[in-house]
Write a protein that holds these residues in place. Sequence first.
Motif, PDB file in Angstrom:
ATOM      1  N   ARG A 114       0.830  -1.214   0.000  1.00 11.04           N
ATOM      2  CA  ARG A 114       0.000   0.000   0.000  1.00 11.04           C
ATOM      3  C   ARG A 114       0.866   1.267   0.000  1.00 11.04           C
ATOM      4  NH1 ARG A 114      -4.670  -1.546  -1.978  1.00 11.04           N
ATOM      5  NH2 ARG A 114      -5.813  -2.991  -0.673  1.00 11.04           N
ATOM      6  N   ALA A 115       2.007   1.195   0.688  1.00  9.35           N
ATOM      7  CA  ALA A 115       2.889   2.357   0.732  1.00  9.35           C
ATOM      8  C   ALA A 115       3.384   2.690  -0.676  1.00  9.35           C
ATOM      9  CB  ALA A 115       4.058   2.073   1.664  1.00  9.35           C
ATOM     10  N   PHE A 116       3.736   1.664  -1.425  1.00  9.76           N
ATOM     11  CA  PHE A 116       4.205   1.889  -2.800  1.00  9.76           C
ATOM     12  C   PHE A 116       3.053   2.295  -3.722  1.00  9.76           C
ATOM     13  CE2 PHE A 116       7.599  -0.756  -1.061  1.00  9.76           C
ATOM     14  CZ  PHE A 116       8.694  -0.008  -1.432  1.00  9.76           C
ATOM     15  N   GLU A 117       1.884   1.757  -3.434  1.00  6.02           N
ATOM     16  CA  GLU A 117       0.706   2.144  -4.223  1.00  6.02           C
ATOM     17  C   GLU A 117       0.451   3.633  -4.116  1.00  6.02           C
ATOM     18  OE1 GLU A 117      -2.285  -1.696  -4.142  1.00  6.02           O
ATOM     19  OE2 GLU A 117      -2.892   0.158  -3.200  1.00  6.02           O
ATOM     20  N   GLY A 118       0.675   4.151  -2.914  1.00  2.00           N
ATOM     21  CA  GLY A 118       0.444   5.572  -2.669  1.00  2.00           C
ATOM     22  C   GLY A 118       1.183   6.431  -3.689  1.00  2.00           C
ATOM     23  N   ILE A 119       2.356   5.971  -4.091  1.00  2.00           N
ATOM     24  CA  ILE A 119       3.178   6.728  -5.045  1.00  2.00           C
ATOM     25  C   ILE A 119       2.526   6.720  -6.434  1.00  2.00           C
ATOM     26  CG2 ILE A 119       5.447   6.835  -6.175  1.00  2.00           C
ATOM     27  CD1 ILE A 119       6.513   5.359  -3.577  1.00  2.00           C
ATOM     28  N   VAL A 120       2.143   5.527  -6.900  1.00  2.60           N
ATOM     29  CA  VAL A 120       1.596   5.459  -8.271  1.00  2.60           C
ATOM     30  C   VAL A 120       0.149   5.960  -8.350  1.00  2.60           C
ATOM     31  CG1 VAL A 120       3.143   3.661  -9.105  1.00  2.60           C
ATOM     32  CG2 VAL A 120       0.958   2.998  -8.089  1.00  2.60           C
ATOM     33  N   LEU A 121      -0.519   5.997  -7.203  1.00  3.07           N
ATOM     34  CA  LEU A 121      -1.931   6.437  -7.225  1.00  3.07           C
ATOM     35  C   LEU A 121      -2.083   7.911  -6.880  1.00  3.07           C
ATOM     36  CD1 LEU A 121      -3.783   3.426  -5.561  1.00  3.07           C
ATOM     37  CD2 LEU A 121      -3.581   3.988  -7.979  1.00  3.07           C
ATOM     38  N   HIS A 122      -0.969   8.549  -6.592  1.00  5.86           N
ATOM     39  CA  HIS A 122      -1.028   9.956  -6.188  1.00  5.86           C
ATOM     40  C   HIS A 122      -1.751  10.796  -7.249  1.00  5.86           C
ATOM     41  CE1 HIS A 122       0.095  13.559  -4.081  1.00  5.86           C
ATOM     42  NE2 HIS A 122       0.496  14.088  -5.216  1.00  5.86           N
ATOM     43  N   GLY A 123      -2.805  11.476  -6.821  1.00  4.87           N
ATOM     44  CA  GLY A 123      -3.533  12.369  -7.721  1.00  4.87           C
ATOM     45  C   GLY A 123      -4.503  11.672  -8.658  1.00  4.87           C
ATOM     46  N   LYS A 124      -4.612  10.345  -8.566  1.00  8.19           N
ATOM     47  CA  LYS A 124      -5.539   9.614  -9.439  1.00  8.19           C
ATOM     48  C   LYS A 124      -6.995   9.847  -8.995  1.00  8.19           C
ATOM     49  CE  LYS A 124      -3.470   6.606 -12.409  1.00  8.19           C
ATOM     50  NZ  LYS A 124      -2.314   7.442 -12.686  1.00  8.19           N
ATOM     51  N   HIS A 125      -7.850  10.075  -9.980  1.00  9.13           N
ATOM     52  CA  HIS A 125      -9.266  10.215  -9.655  1.00  9.13           C
ATOM     53  C   HIS A 125      -9.967   8.879  -9.817  1.00  9.13           C
ATOM     54  CE1 HIS A 125     -13.333  11.614  -9.385  1.00  9.13           C
ATOM     55  NE2 HIS A 125     -13.592  11.074 -10.559  1.00  9.13           N
ATOM     56  N   PHE A 126     -10.717   8.477  -8.804  1.00  7.07           N
ATOM     57  CA  PHE A 126     -11.513   7.256  -8.880  1.00  7.07           C
ATOM     58  C   PHE A 126     -12.953   7.665  -9.179  1.00  7.07           C
ATOM     59  CE2 PHE A 126      -9.090   3.542  -7.117  1.00  7.07           C
ATOM     60  CZ  PHE A 126      -7.861   4.179  -7.031  1.00  7.07           C
ATOM     61  N   GLU A 127     -13.528   7.090 -10.239  1.00  4.03           N
ATOM     62  CA  GLU A 127     -14.924   7.365 -10.581  1.00  4.03           C
ATOM     63  C   GLU A 127     -15.802   7.026  -9.377  1.00  4.03           C
ATOM     64  OE1 GLU A 127     -16.063   5.246 -14.271  1.00  4.03           O
ATOM     65  OE2 GLU A 127     -13.947   5.295 -14.762  1.00  4.03           O
ATOM     66  N   GLY A 128     -16.755   7.900  -9.081  1.00  2.31           N
ATOM     67  CA  GLY A 128     -17.666   7.642  -7.969  1.00  2.31           C
ATOM     68  C   GLY A 128     -17.209   8.262  -6.668  1.00  2.31           C
ATOM     69  N   GLU A 129     -16.091   8.969  -6.675  1.00  3.20           N
ATOM     70  CA  GLU A 129     -15.600   9.629  -5.447  1.00  3.20           C
ATOM     71  C   GLU A 129     -15.748  11.144  -5.579  1.00  3.20           C
ATOM     72  OE1 GLU A 129     -12.241   6.625  -3.582  1.00  3.20           O
ATOM     73  OE2 GLU A 129     -11.563   8.401  -4.628  1.00  3.20           O
TER      74      GLU A 129
END
Length: 166
Positions: A151-166
Amino acid sequence: MALVSAWRYVASVDLIDLDELWSMGIRCLLLDRDNTIVPRDTKRAPESVRAWIARAHELGFAVCFVSNNFHSKQVEANAAEFDAGCVDHAMKPFPFAVHRALKKMGYTATQTVMIGDQVYTDICAGNLAGVRTILVRPQCRRELWYTYIFRAFEGIVLHGKHFEGE
Ligand SMILES: [Mg+2]
């Protein structure tokens, strides 16, 4: 970055538009189980997820669980409950289990989408197997100890990603 990038990002599995996937020619849904369909804390799929899977069957989708979980009986029981195929001991991010699931369900990679809550297992495995991938948010915060590291590494690649429905 292609390996860790999902095709789509959606807040939860029940918000994925099944009619849209169907209209795009997708016929097979490969589902991660833990924290995608069944929360790690309650161990029971929420009604909204149940309704979503029922709708998938209604439309004619093939549904198959692809789970890294080693408790085969639990995974198989859930798969049976949802009238889904089942591949456990999947060892995602390796793509072998995804290939196995496609063979089992009788669909090609282009007809298939892999849906899961983890970048470094579900999304990587799907990408390596050449299927489209949808990343959803984990259903609850309770995870296996090593998942916290991912999850810590995911935080890096998901930074600023928009999830539909949020
Ligand atoms: Mg999971």
